[in-house]
Design a protein around this motif. Sequence first.
Motif, PDB file in Angstrom:
ATOM      1  N   SER A  45       0.835  -1.206   0.000  1.00 16.25           N
ATOM      2  CA  SER A  45       0.000   0.000   0.000  1.00 16.25           C
ATOM      3  C   SER A  45       0.864   1.249   0.000  1.00 16.25           C
ATOM      4  N   MET A  46       0.232   2.365  -0.389  1.00 16.86           N
ATOM      5  CA  MET A  46       0.908   3.665  -0.427  1.00 16.86           C
ATOM      6  C   MET A  46      -0.092   4.744  -0.038  1.00 16.86           C
ATOM      7  N   PRO A  47       0.399   5.847   0.550  1.00 17.30           N
ATOM      8  CA  PRO A  47      -0.492   6.985   0.784  1.00 17.30           C
ATOM      9  C   PRO A  47      -0.995   7.525  -0.554  1.00 17.30           C
ATOM     10  N   ILE A  48      -2.259   7.842  -0.591  1.00 15.55           N
ATOM     11  CA  ILE A  48      -2.887   8.281  -1.837  1.00 15.55           C
ATOM     12  C   ILE A  48      -2.570   9.757  -2.070  1.00 15.55           C
ATOM     13  N   ARG A  49      -2.494  10.165  -3.334  1.00 15.71           N
ATOM     14  CA  ARG A  49      -2.236  11.568  -3.655  1.00 15.71           C
ATOM     15  C   ARG A  49      -2.959  11.949  -4.929  1.00 15.71           C
ATOM     16  N   LYS A  50      -2.982  13.243  -5.172  1.00 14.27           N
ATOM     17  CA  LYS A  50      -3.620  13.774  -6.378  1.00 14.27           C
ATOM     18  C   LYS A  50      -2.939  13.189  -7.615  1.00 14.27           C
ATOM     19  N   ASP A  51      -3.721  12.937  -8.655  1.00 15.97           N
ATOM     20  CA  ASP A  51      -3.281  12.409  -9.947  1.00 15.97           C
ATOM     21  C   ASP A  51      -3.007  10.904  -9.957  1.00 15.97           C
ATOM     22  N   ASP A  52      -3.194  10.194  -8.838  1.00 14.19           N
ATOM     23  CA  ASP A  52      -3.184   8.733  -8.873  1.00 14.19           C
ATOM     24  C   ASP A  52      -4.464   8.276  -9.563  1.00 14.19           C
ATOM     25  N   GLU A  53      -4.407   7.140 -10.243  1.00 10.22           N
ATOM     26  CA  GLU A  53      -5.620   6.563 -10.805  1.00 10.22           C
ATOM     27  C   GLU A  53      -6.067   5.430  -9.902  1.00 10.22           C
ATOM     28  N   VAL A  54      -7.362   5.428  -9.551  1.00 10.03           N
ATOM     29  CA  VAL A  54      -7.880   4.499  -8.556  1.00 10.03           C
ATOM     30  C   VAL A  54      -9.142   3.805  -9.050  1.00 10.03           C
TER      31      VAL A  54
END
Length: 136
Positions: free
Chosen positions: A46-55
């Motif tokens: 897992s990773m901390p989510i951020r702007k511009d990630d696709e989910v």
Amino acid sequence: MKFNPAVTASRRKNRKAHFSSHSEARRRLMSANLSKELQARHGVRSMPIRKDDEVMITRGFYKAREGKVIACFRKKFVVHIERITRDKVNGGQVPVGIQPSNLVITKLKLDKDRKAKLEAKSKKEKSQDVAMQNVD
């Protein structure tokens, strides 16, 4: 079951710590699992989510919908995703807040710092795997 005497098991204290946490702690709390392909490629779960990630949304009303993260609100513990909106009474549209625990990251936005973080985390997880093999 509680193993560490220095850590509380109290629901009241854990909720207080969660909702009064500072911004950097909230960044870690707002983590999402990586897709199976990304887990295999990077060796990280897992990773901390951020702007511009696709989910992809995995739980709730908007389950199985995909999109790009357009905003992360640490204060509210929610993420806004493009094309996930609700109609208002006056005809306008407002983005729906989705909790990061209900998401799977399908594509990471990698920059220099995030690549370094990903590599450090994969080394850490590999060393833990080796250490756990000796336990029995």
